[in-house]
Design an enzyme around this catalytic site. Structure first.
Site, PDB file in Angstrom:
ATOM      1  N   SER A   1       0.491  -4.780   1.294  1.00 54.67           N
ATOM      2  CA  SER A   1       0.368  -6.074   1.943  1.00 54.67           C
ATOM      3  C   SER A   1      -0.966  -6.151   2.698  1.00 54.67           C
ATOM      4  O   SER A   1      -2.013  -5.930   2.106  1.00 54.67           O
ATOM      5  CB  SER A   1       1.592  -6.300   2.842  1.00 54.67           C
TER       6      SER A   1
ATOM      7  N   ASP B   1       5.504 -12.314  -6.191  1.00 54.15           N
ATOM      8  CA  ASP B   1       5.334 -11.985  -4.771  1.00 54.15           C
ATOM      9  C   ASP B   1       5.184 -13.265  -3.945  1.00 54.15           C
ATOM     10  O   ASP B   1       4.299 -14.072  -4.200  1.00 54.15           O
ATOM     11  CB  ASP B   1       4.095 -11.108  -4.590  1.00 54.15           C
TER      12      ASP B   1
ATOM     13  N   HIS C   1       8.237  -8.884  -2.466  1.00 55.49           N
ATOM     14  CA  HIS C   1       6.957  -8.523  -1.865  1.00 55.49           C
ATOM     15  C   HIS C   1       6.686  -7.048  -2.099  1.00 55.49           C
ATOM     16  O   HIS C   1       7.282  -6.179  -1.466  1.00 55.49           O
ATOM     17  CB  HIS C   1       7.006  -8.837  -0.371  1.00 55.49           C
TER      18      HIS C   1
END
Length: 496
Positions: A217, A435, A465
Site C-alpha cells: 500500500s 484493489d 487490497h
C-alpha cells in the site's frame, strides 16, 4: 474526517474483528552493522497499552536517527524496530516491511503478518519499524478521544450548507493546530523522503549491504522513493497494492473513488444485483441518513460519514462482503448498529471509546508530502467530476481534497513523489485488478516511473487490497521465488 487510508488488508481484517462484525545525495558509508556509531541493542519486546507483548521469537530495539536530515549531527529521534530471526540455516539477511498508511505501526503489525510470511522467514530475518511520527517512534496525537467523537457526530464530510462548510473547514484547521501543538519540530520532518533516509540507516544498522524490502500500500510509495534516493542499495524489493506515483492529491482522490466504486460494483454483482441500481439505492440510503441519522444499540447515532466509512471497510477484502450485506440490510431497516461497528473498526475506536492514532500520523505525513491544497471553490468545481466517477464515494473523496490539509501549519514538499531509479536492481511491482484503495493502474505507472529494466509488473486478477497472501498460489510462489531465489518473472506475468 478520515481519508480512506492506504493500508494493508490484514489491518482491515483485524478491524473487522474489533468491530465484532534525484539520485542519492546521502551515500553514507556502511559501518559494520552500526548506524551513527551505535549498534542496535535487541531485547525483549514490551507490551504497549492494551496490546500484549509478542512471543519470545520477537526482539525489539531503538535506532537513533537525525531529526533533520539536513543536519545529520543535530538532534535525534528514536525509531522503534522489531524482528524475528530467520528459522533456516541458509540466511539471506533481513527483509524490511512497511505495511502502509502512512501512519501504520510496523512494530504491532509484523507479528500478525508472520504466518503469511512464514516461507520468507526461512531465509530472512523479518523486520519492521514504526516510521517517524508513528506509534512508538515519536507518534503524533492531534486531538483527544472526546474531541474525535464530537467531530464524528457533528462534522459533515459532505457539507450541504454554508454553515456545514464552515464547520468542515474549521474542524480541519483545528485538527492541524492540535497536530502542531503535540508534534512541534517533528511536524516538519516526517515526510516520506525523511523515512526513506531512515530506512537506509536501518539497513546499515542491520548489517545488510543492500535493502531487501516488502512494501504494501503506502509502503510501495515509500519503497519507490527509497529506490530513487539509493538505487545502488536496492536488493530484492517487492511492492504490493501499489500507490500511483504520478497522481497528485486530487489524482489520488479520483483513483480511490474509481477503486472503491469498482469494488462496490463487483460486490453488488456477487449478490446478483445490478451495480447501477445498487449504487443508487445505497446513495439514497446515505442521503436519508444525512437528514436523519440512524439509531444504534450503543446510543450513538450513525451519521452519513460514519455510514460511508462502514461501507468502505468490508470492501478491502472479498471475505468481508457478507458482513457488508448484513450491515446494509440492517441500515435499510433503520438500525445503524452494524455499520457503526464497522466504522469504529476502521477508525480504531475500541469499546471503551478510545481511538487509535493511525489517521493522525497519516495526516501529518501526507500533508507534509503533498504540496497541492485545493481551495473550497476549486473543490466545488471538481465535485461533479467526482460524483460522475463514483455516485457513492465521489462526493466524500472530493470534499476530502479541500479539508484534509486545509490551513495546515507546514507547507507540502512535492506534487508527486520522485521514484525514478536508474541503476537499481529489478523491483517486483504487484497489482491487483480489483484493489479498491490502490487501483491496479498504479502498478503499471510505478513500474514505468521506476524506469526501463527496473520495474517488473506482476498482475493478479483478484479482489481486495493487496495480492500476496490473499489466496493466489501463483502470486505467492512468484513473489517467493523472487525474494528467496532472485528469480525475476517476465514483465507482465498474469495470475488469474
Amino acid at each position: 474526517m478520515t481519508r480512506f487510508t492506504r493500508w494493508t488488508a490484514l489491518t482491515v481484517a483485524a478491524a473487522l474483528l474489533t468491530a465484532g462484525c534525484g539520485g542519492s545525495s546521502d551515500d553514507d558509508s556502511d559501518d559494520d552493522g552500526r548506524s551513527g556509531g551505535t549498534a542496535l541493542d535487541w531485547g525483549r519486546c514490551e507490551a504497549s497499552g492494551d496490546t500484549p507483548a509478542p512471543g519470545e521469537d520477537w526482539q525489539c530495539a531503538t535506532l537513533e536517527v537525525p531529526l533533520d536530515w539536513s543536519k545529520p549531527d543535530g538532534s535525534t529521534i528514536g525509531l522503534a524496530l522489531i524482528r524475528a530471526r530467520a528459522t533456516g540455516d541458509d540466511r539471506l539477511g533481513s527483509l524490511l516491511f512497511n505495511f502502509g498508511g502512512p501512519g501504520g505501526s510496523g512494530v504491532s503489525m509484523m507479528p500478525s503478518y508472520a504466518a503469511t510470511a512464514a516461507e520468507l522467514r526461512e531465509r530472512y530475518d523479518l523486520v519492521s519499524f514504526d516510521p517517524r511520527g508513528v506509534a512508538a517512534s515519536e507518534g503524533v496525537r492531534c486531538r483527544d478521544d472526546e474531541s474525535i467523537q464530537a467531530a464524528e457526530s457533528s462534522v459533515d464530510g459532505t457539507p450541504d450548507t454554508p454553515a456545514e462548510e464552515r464547520a468542515f473547514l474549521q474542524d480541519a484547521a483545528d485538527f492541524g493546530k492540535g497536530c502542531r501543538k503535540t508534534a512541534g519540530k517533528l511536524m516538519a520532518h516526517v515526510s516520506t523522503t525523511d523515512t526513506a533516509r531512515d530506512m537506509d540507516r536501518v539497513r546499515q544498522a542491520l548489517g545488510d549491504d543492500r535493502l531487501n524490502y516488502f512494501g504494501i500500500s503506502y509502503g510501495t510509495e515509500l519503497g519507490g522513493v527509497y529506490a530513487h534516493l539509493f538505487p545502488e542499495k536496492v536488493g530484492r524489493m517487492t511492492l504490493d497494492a501499489v500507490v500511483d506515483p504520478s497522481a497528485d492529491t486530487v489524482g489520488h482522490a479520483k483513483n480511490q473513488a474509481r477503486g472503491f466504486q469498482t469494488a462496490l460494483d463487483n460486490y453488488l454483482r456477487s449478490t446478483g444485483r445490478d451495480p447501477g441500481q445498487g449504487s443508487r439505492e445505497i446513495t439514497e440510503l446515505l442521503e436519508r441518513i444525512d437528514s436523519d441519522p440512524l439509531p444504534t444499540s450503543s446510543g450513538r447515532e450513525l451519521t452519513q460519514t460514519l455510514a460511508l466509512t462502514g461501507i468502505v471497510l468490508p470492501l478491502y477484502s472479498k471475505t468481508s462482503w457478507p458482513v457488508l450485506t448484513s450491515a446494509l440490510e440492517a441500515a435499510e431497516e433503520g438500525d445503524g448498529t452494524e455499520l457503526l461497528a464497522l466504522a469504529d473498526g476502521y477508525n480504531e475506536r475500541d469499546a471503551s471509546g478510545r481511538y487509535g492514532t493511525t489517521t493522525h500520523s497519516q495526516r501529518v505525513i501526507s500533508c507534509l508530502d503533498d504540496k497541492q491544497r485545493p481551495t473550497l471553490e476549486e473543490t466545488k468545481r471538481l465535485l461533479p467530476e467526482f460524483e460522475e466517477i463514483s455516485p457513492v464515494f465521489g462526493a466524500f473523496l472530493g470534499w476530502d481534497t479541500a479539508g484534509w490539509c486545509h490551513d495546515w501549519p507546514v507547507p507540502g514538499q512535492f506534487d508527486t513523489p520522485e521514484v525514478s531509479a536508474p541503476g537499481s536492481a529489478p523491483v517486483l511491482v504487484v497489482g491487483n485488478t480489483g484493489d479498491p484503495a490502490t487501483p491496479y493502474e498504479g502498478a503499471r505507472r510505478m513500474a514505468d516511473e521506476l524506469g526501463e529494466g527496473v520495474g517488473v509488473v506482476l498482475t493478479w486478477k483478484g479482489e481486495g487490497h493487496g495480492a500476496y497472501g490473499s489466496g493466489s498460489d501463483c502470486v505467492d510462489s512468484t513473489v517467493n521465488a523472487y525474494l528467496l531465489d532472485g528469480t525475476v518473472p517476465e514483465d507482465g506475468k498474469v495470475c488469474s
